[in-house]
Design a protein around this motif. Structure first.
Motif, PDB file in Angstrom:
ATOM      1  N   ILE A 132       0.840  -1.203   0.000  1.00  0.00           N
ATOM      2  CA  ILE A 132       0.000   0.000   0.000  1.00  0.00           C
ATOM      3  C   ILE A 132       0.871   1.247   0.000  1.00  0.00           C
ATOM      4  CG2 ILE A 132      -1.711   1.302   1.323  1.00  0.00           C
ATOM      5  CD1 ILE A 132      -2.675  -1.455   2.439  1.00  0.00           C
ATOM      6  N   GLY A 133       1.899   1.249   0.846  1.00  0.00           N
ATOM      7  CA  GLY A 133       2.806   2.402   0.935  1.00  0.00           C
ATOM      8  C   GLY A 133       3.543   2.672  -0.362  1.00  0.00           C
ATOM      9  N   SER A 134       3.986   1.612  -1.036  1.00  0.00           N
ATOM     10  CA  SER A 134       4.755   1.801  -2.269  1.00  0.00           C
ATOM     11  C   SER A 134       3.879   2.310  -3.408  1.00  0.00           C
ATOM     12  CB  SER A 134       5.445   0.495  -2.667  1.00  0.00           C
ATOM     13  OG  SER A 134       4.502  -0.502  -2.969  1.00  0.00           O
ATOM     14  N   VAL A 135       2.594   1.881  -3.441  1.00  0.00           N
ATOM     15  CA  VAL A 135       1.661   2.396  -4.452  1.00  0.00           C
ATOM     16  C   VAL A 135       1.472   3.897  -4.262  1.00  0.00           C
ATOM     17  CG1 VAL A 135      -0.747   2.368  -5.223  1.00  0.00           C
ATOM     18  CG2 VAL A 135       0.447   0.223  -4.843  1.00  0.00           C
ATOM     19  N   ILE A 136       1.238   4.314  -3.004  1.00  0.00           N
ATOM     20  CA  ILE A 136       1.072   5.739  -2.700  1.00  0.00           C
ATOM     21  C   ILE A 136       2.347   6.508  -3.061  1.00  0.00           C
ATOM     22  CG2 ILE A 136       0.757   7.413  -0.831  1.00  0.00           C
ATOM     23  CD1 ILE A 136      -0.940   5.243   0.593  1.00  0.00           C
ATOM     24  N   GLY A 137       3.500   5.944  -2.717  1.00  0.00           N
ATOM     25  CA  GLY A 137       4.777   6.602  -2.974  1.00  0.00           C
ATOM     26  C   GLY A 137       5.043   6.838  -4.440  1.00  0.00           C
ATOM     27  N   ASN A 138       4.709   5.852  -5.272  1.00  0.00           N
ATOM     28  CA  ASN A 138       4.953   6.006  -6.704  1.00  0.00           C
ATOM     29  C   ASN A 138       3.996   6.997  -7.347  1.00  0.00           C
ATOM     30  OD1 ASN A 138       7.200   4.194  -7.788  1.00  0.00           O
ATOM     31  ND2 ASN A 138       6.148   2.852  -6.355  1.00  0.00           N
ATOM     32  N   PHE A 139       2.789   7.123  -6.792  1.00  0.00           N
ATOM     33  CA  PHE A 139       1.897   8.179  -7.244  1.00  0.00           C
ATOM     34  C   PHE A 139       2.473   9.541  -6.892  1.00  0.00           C
ATOM     35  CE2 PHE A 139      -1.820   5.172  -7.463  1.00  0.00           C
ATOM     36  CZ  PHE A 139      -2.138   5.450  -8.781  1.00  0.00           C
ATOM     37  N   LEU A 140       3.126   9.621  -5.721  1.00  0.00           N
ATOM     38  CA  LEU A 140       3.713  10.894  -5.282  1.00  0.00           C
ATOM     39  C   LEU A 140       4.812  11.381  -6.223  1.00  0.00           C
ATOM     40  CD1 LEU A 140       3.962  10.560  -1.383  1.00  0.00           C
ATOM     41  CD2 LEU A 140       2.628  12.214  -2.687  1.00  0.00           C
ATOM     42  N   VAL A 141       5.593  10.463  -6.783  1.00  0.00           N
ATOM     43  CA  VAL A 141       6.648  10.861  -7.726  1.00  0.00           C
ATOM     44  C   VAL A 141       6.035  11.640  -8.884  1.00  0.00           C
ATOM     45  CG1 VAL A 141       8.449  10.079  -9.313  1.00  0.00           C
ATOM     46  CG2 VAL A 141       8.140   8.908  -7.136  1.00  0.00           C
ATOM     47  N   GLY A 142       4.985  11.078  -9.491  1.00  0.00           N
ATOM     48  CA  GLY A 142       4.310  11.761 -10.596  1.00  0.00           C
ATOM     49  C   GLY A 142       3.670  13.062 -10.147  1.00  0.00           C
ATOM     50  N   GLY A 143       3.091  13.057  -8.941  1.00  0.00           N
ATOM     51  CA  GLY A 143       2.455  14.268  -8.418  1.00  0.00           C
ATOM     52  C   GLY A 143       3.446  15.385  -8.189  1.00  0.00           C
ATOM     53  N   ILE A 144       4.617  15.054  -7.656  1.00  0.00           N
ATOM     54  CA  ILE A 144       5.665  16.073  -7.419  1.00  0.00           C
ATOM     55  C   ILE A 144       6.154  16.656  -8.739  1.00  0.00           C
ATOM     56  CG2 ILE A 144       8.058  16.380  -6.626  1.00  0.00           C
ATOM     57  CD1 ILE A 144       7.354  14.302  -4.399  1.00  0.00           C
ATOM     58  N   ILE A 145       6.331  15.814  -9.749  1.00  0.00           N
ATOM     59  CA  ILE A 145       6.758  16.290 -11.070  1.00  0.00           C
ATOM     60  C   ILE A 145       5.750  17.301 -11.616  1.00  0.00           C
ATOM     61  CG2 ILE A 145       7.106  15.625 -13.500  1.00  0.00           C
ATOM     62  CD1 ILE A 145       8.249  12.961 -12.430  1.00  0.00           C
ATOM     63  N   GLU A 146       4.455  16.945 -11.559  1.00  0.00           N
ATOM     64  CA  GLU A 146       3.409  17.833 -12.071  1.00  0.00           C
ATOM     65  C   GLU A 146       3.353  19.140 -11.284  1.00  0.00           C
ATOM     66  OE1 GLU A 146       1.000  17.850 -14.609  1.00  0.00           O
ATOM     67  OE2 GLU A 146       2.411  16.383 -15.388  1.00  0.00           O
ATOM     68  N   LEU A 147       3.464  19.045  -9.955  1.00  0.00           N
ATOM     69  CA  LEU A 147       3.389  20.231  -9.096  1.00  0.00           C
ATOM     70  C   LEU A 147       4.498  21.224  -9.433  1.00  0.00           C
ATOM     71  CD1 LEU A 147       2.222  21.739  -6.612  1.00  0.00           C
ATOM     72  CD2 LEU A 147       3.801  20.406  -5.198  1.00  0.00           C
ATOM     73  N   PHE A 148       5.741  20.767  -9.450  1.00  0.00           N
ATOM     74  CA  PHE A 148       6.878  21.654  -9.721  1.00  0.00           C
ATOM     75  C   PHE A 148       6.872  22.145 -11.167  1.00  0.00           C
ATOM     76  CE2 PHE A 148       8.261  20.146  -5.677  1.00  0.00           C
ATOM     77  CZ  PHE A 148       9.179  21.061  -5.207  1.00  0.00           C
ATOM     78  N   LYS A 149       6.444  21.285 -12.080  1.00  0.00           N
ATOM     79  CA  LYS A 149       6.366  21.692 -13.490  1.00  0.00           C
ATOM     80  C   LYS A 149       5.384  22.845 -13.650  1.00  0.00           C
ATOM     81  CE  LYS A 149       3.890  19.436 -16.493  1.00  0.00           C
ATOM     82  NZ  LYS A 149       3.354  18.370 -17.369  1.00  0.00           N
TER      83      LYS A 149
END
Length: 415
Positions: A349-366
């Motif tokens: 469960i934690g790793s699924v959430i974490g990998n979504f966060l990678v994409g979310g951080i990219i979109e946020l900073f972009k």
């Protein structure tokens, strides 16, 4: 008489060893042949990205569902049954993928494959902690070396199989999945041969998940493993993308660095196992994950000239999972089924959430920096921030390991 008994246990041990090693080999194949297959599946069935995303999301759901009930399955029917069930399910899913004619039938077959993968994750973990009672760190890393090895060569073999012309036709992903998942029959046959640890050792002490969850160390191990696995999985998903968009590398060069990552990753599991036994599991986690985090962050900060550091980080990321499993085998030797089920399920469960966060951080900073520096520079900053999160997760894994070390030290239970 005693000599004959020892010979039996030695022979039995080597058969169980063969089961664990071939099991992890097949596991790596089943999880990592999808890379070359997905684009071809998308074309054949005319799928959009949303449908592919849903397919992969259903896989994760099947995987986590299987993780949640395998511990109970093992306690009720035994380790042999869980392993046979896992390999049988994977082999059957290969047949169903081969026969799939549309998106619906493929989704059902894929879901079944990941049910098998989830059962196998737990079943092999439980078997490993019972079999590797001596030199646990070295043996756990060696077992997971086979997973790393098959993960490295799986895309190459899958691509090669889909180029074969035989029996008057060209092979596609249908035949490739049938052939690769049929390899599950090998460990299935091996699993029929030996006596399993439960057959000649005392029955485990019964402990519920609720009781197990009262131990703070159990939660710390979930956190440590989650951060470690996020670091591991995110590299496979984002490194090539990062190199292409930030450093403008072509696909061949970017894929080459990813291969270098998996090479150091696999070699690390082969060579560093004895080191974990010598200095202790918790100290090893601090050193390995901290080193991986520093190498990743330095590779991003220094820039393209230090890109090789991103590949070398694999040497630190690789031992995290098997070392945590070795720690579980020592600390919870009498409740290994509960320990492995609890840790791996919550880690998933934690790793699924974490990998979504990678994409979310990219979109946020972009989005933030596009208005300031333009579209291209905004994307570069977003990609750097997202990939830096991979390194930060490795650092958080190390920090969590320090907290666990201090907790165990106070209890005089350092492992």
């Amino acid at each position: 008489m005693e000599s004959n008994k020892n010979k039996f246990y030695n022979k039995n041990y080597y058969i169980l060893l063969a089961l664990v090693f071939t099991g992890y080999l097949v596991f790596g194949f089943s999880e990592n042949i999808k890379g070359p297959a997905i684009p071809r599946i998308q074309v054949d069935f005319g799928l959009n990205e949303m449908q592919i995303g849903l397919l992969l999301a259903l896989n994760s759901l099947g995987y986590l569902l299987a993780c949640s009930f395998t511990g109970m399955l093992t306690k009720k029917f035994g380790i042999r049954f869980s392993n046979l069930f896992a390999f049988g399910t994977m082999a059957l899913s290969g047949v169903l993928i081969f026969l799939s004619v549309n998106y619906t039938t493929l989704s059902a077959a894929y879901f079944l494959m990941y049910i098998g993968n989830g059962i196998l994750e737990i079943a092999l973990g439980i078997l490993s902690v019972k079999v590797f009672t001596k030199n646990a760190g070295m043996m756990m890393n060696l077992a997971h070396f086979f997973y790393g090895l098959s993960s490295t060569i799986a895309p190459i073999i899958a691509t090669g199989l889909m180029k074969i012309n035989a029996l008057g036709k060209s092979f596609s992903w249908h035949e490739m999945y049938l052939i690769m998942l049929s390899l599950s029959i090998v460990p299935l046959i091996i699993a029929l041969l030996p006596k399993f640890p439960e057959d000649y050792t005392q029955e485990e002490e019964s402990i519920s998940i609720k009781e197990y969850a009262k131990d703070p160390a159990a939660w710390m191990l979930v956190i440590i493993l989650s951060f470690g696995v996020i670091s591991e999985l995110a590299v496979g998903g984002w490194l090539v993308n990062f190199l292409e968009k930030v450093y403008k590398w072509d696909i061949k060069a970017a894929s080459g660095l990813l291969s270098a990552f998996f090479f150091t990753f696999t070699l690390s599991r082969l060579l560093l196992g004895p080191f974990t036994d010598k200095i202790g599991f918790t100290k090893s986690l601090i050193i390995f994950s901290g080193g991986a985090g520093l190498l990743t962050l330095m590779g991003i900060i220094i820039g393209q000239s230090a890109a090789i550091l991103l590949a070398l980080a694999g040497a630190g990321i690789a031992p995290i999972y098997p070392t945590v499993m070795a720690l579980l085998s020592k600390r919870y030797s009498k409740n290994s089924s509960t320990a492995v089920t609890f840790t791996v399920t919550l880690m998933g469960i934690g790793s699924v959430i974490g990998n979504f966060l990678v994409g979310g951080i990219i979109e946020l900073f972009k989005n933030i920096f596009t208005d300031i520096y333009g579209v291209e520079n905004g994307l570069i900053i977003g990609m750097k921030a997202g990939y830096a999160f991979v390194g930060i997760c490795a650092m958080l894994c190390s920090i969590s390991s320090v907290i666990l070390y201090n907790f165990l030290k106070k209890q005089d239970q350092i492992l």
